[in-house]
Motif scaffolding. Structure first.
Motif, PDB file in Angstrom:
ATOM      1  N   ALA A  79      40.415  30.154  45.349  1.00 59.25           N
ATOM      2  CA  ALA A  79      40.399  28.835  45.984  1.00 59.25           C
ATOM      3  C   ALA A  79      38.969  28.351  46.181  1.00 59.25           C
ATOM      4  CB  ALA A  79      41.141  28.877  47.317  1.00 59.25           C
ATOM      5  N   ARG A  80      38.095  29.245  46.597  1.00 60.94           N
ATOM      6  CA  ARG A  80      36.692  28.869  46.793  1.00 60.94           C
ATOM      7  C   ARG A  80      36.050  28.471  45.460  1.00 60.94           C
ATOM      8  NH1 ARG A  80      33.220  26.059  49.411  1.00 60.94           N
ATOM      9  NH2 ARG A  80      31.108  26.863  49.276  1.00 60.94           N
ATOM     10  N   LEU A  81      36.331  29.222  44.404  1.00 64.84           N
ATOM     11  CA  LEU A  81      35.785  28.886  43.098  1.00 64.84           C
ATOM     12  C   LEU A  81      36.253  27.499  42.658  1.00 64.84           C
ATOM     13  CD1 LEU A  81      34.181  29.583  40.564  1.00 64.84           C
ATOM     14  CD2 LEU A  81      36.267  30.638  39.659  1.00 64.84           C
ATOM     15  N   HIS A  82      37.525  27.203  42.855  1.00 65.46           N
ATOM     16  CA  HIS A  82      38.042  25.892  42.459  1.00 65.46           C
ATOM     17  C   HIS A  82      37.403  24.774  43.280  1.00 65.46           C
ATOM     18  CE1 HIS A  82      40.651  27.970  39.779  1.00 65.46           C
ATOM     19  NE2 HIS A  82      41.352  28.521  40.750  1.00 65.46           N
ATOM     20  N   GLU A  83      37.160  25.033  44.562  1.00 64.81           N
ATOM     21  CA  GLU A  83      36.445  24.051  45.397  1.00 64.81           C
ATOM     22  C   GLU A  83      35.046  23.808  44.855  1.00 64.81           C
ATOM     23  OE1 GLU A  83      36.250  25.574  49.377  1.00 64.81           O
ATOM     24  OE2 GLU A  83      38.422  25.525  49.646  1.00 64.81           O
ATOM     25  N   ARG A  98      23.801  22.009  42.467  1.00 62.67           N
ATOM     26  CA  ARG A  98      23.086  23.233  42.107  1.00 62.67           C
ATOM     27  C   ARG A  98      23.535  24.410  42.978  1.00 62.67           C
ATOM     28  NH1 ARG A  98      16.940  22.270  41.055  1.00 62.67           N
ATOM     29  NH2 ARG A  98      18.059  20.428  40.428  1.00 62.67           N
ATOM     30  N   ALA A  99      23.657  24.183  44.270  1.00 57.84           N
ATOM     31  CA  ALA A  99      24.085  25.250  45.181  1.00 57.84           C
ATOM     32  C   ALA A  99      25.521  25.683  44.883  1.00 57.84           C
ATOM     33  CB  ALA A  99      23.951  24.792  46.634  1.00 57.84           C
ATOM     34  N   ALA A 100      26.386  24.706  44.603  1.00 64.00           N
ATOM     35  CA  ALA A 100      27.779  25.028  44.284  1.00 64.00           C
ATOM     36  C   ALA A 100      27.867  25.813  42.979  1.00 64.00           C
ATOM     37  CB  ALA A 100      28.613  23.754  44.199  1.00 64.00           C
ATOM     38  N   ALA A 101      27.095  25.397  41.989  1.00 61.27           N
ATOM     39  CA  ALA A 101      27.095  26.113  40.708  1.00 61.27           C
ATOM     40  C   ALA A 101      26.570  27.538  40.875  1.00 61.27           C
ATOM     41  CB  ALA A 101      26.272  25.348  39.682  1.00 61.27           C
ATOM     42  N   GLY A 105      28.621  30.878  40.139  1.00 64.51           N
ATOM     43  CA  GLY A 105      28.069  31.904  39.259  1.00 64.51           C
ATOM     44  C   GLY A 105      28.128  33.284  39.881  1.00 64.51           C
ATOM     45  N   ARG A 106      27.899  33.339  41.182  1.00 68.06           N
ATOM     46  CA  ARG A 106      27.981  34.638  41.869  1.00 68.06           C
ATOM     47  C   ARG A 106      29.417  35.164  41.868  1.00 68.06           C
ATOM     48  NH1 ARG A 106      24.016  32.023  44.931  1.00 68.06           N
ATOM     49  NH2 ARG A 106      25.487  31.331  46.522  1.00 68.06           N
ATOM     50  N   ILE A 107      30.390  34.271  41.998  1.00 66.05           N
ATOM     51  CA  ILE A 107      31.795  34.708  41.944  1.00 66.05           C
ATOM     52  C   ILE A 107      32.099  35.288  40.565  1.00 66.05           C
ATOM     53  CG2 ILE A 107      34.202  33.911  41.970  1.00 66.05           C
ATOM     54  CD1 ILE A 107      33.327  31.925  44.208  1.00 66.05           C
ATOM     55  N   TYR A 108      31.659  34.597  39.518  1.00 63.47           N
ATOM     56  CA  TYR A 108      31.861  35.122  38.162  1.00 63.47           C
ATOM     57  C   TYR A 108      31.139  36.449  37.963  1.00 63.47           C
ATOM     58  CZ  TYR A 108      34.204  30.976  36.365  1.00 63.47           C
ATOM     59  OH  TYR A 108      35.108  29.985  36.120  1.00 63.47           O
TER      60      TYR A 108
END
Length: 124
Positions: A79-83, A98-101, A105-108
């Motif tokens: 859910a966080r990744l989709h947000e 940039r911060a969201a990306a 990236g950290r999730i991936y």
């Protein structure tokens, strides 16, 4: 009054083996709307593998979907990744995007690490 059960803290399913059949079953269970993309991606990977005479495209396909399953089997993380993905597409603020990306990236990267994959090219 009974309390509404909270979202499970653990994964929805155990981590499947990194095989086409196991990943297809996992995708069907946790993100069934992704099955058409899985199936068409498999056909494309098989055709590319045949053209190149290499199993590399199949290997990349399996890794891509293993990462997808690794993320999606954790509902809060997914859910966080989709947000974050939506935020990067819908904001005009460069720093926010940039911060969201970076967080996405950290999730991936975390999913890749959990699977024993290099983080350089595995994407969803």
């Amino acid at each position: 009054m009974t309390a509404t059960p909270a979202e499970p803290q653990g994964p929805l399913i155990t981590r499947p083996p990194q095989t086409i059949h196991a990943l297809r079953r996992a995708v069907a269970h946790i993100t069934p709307a992704s099955l058409p993309a899985f199936n068409s991606g498999l056909v494309e990977a098989a055709e590319e593998a045949d053209e190149r005479g290499s199993i590399g495209p199949i290997r990349r396909f399996v890794q891509q979907w293993a990462v997808h399953v690794e993320i999606e089997r954790h509902p809060q993380q997914a859910a966080r990744l989709h947000e974050l993905e939506a935020l990067t597409l819908n904001t005009d603020d460069r720093e926010t995007a940039r911060a969201a990306a970076a967080e996405a990236g950290r999730i991936y990267a975390t999913a890749c690490t959990a699977l024993g994959l290099r983080t350089g090219g595995a994407t969803r």
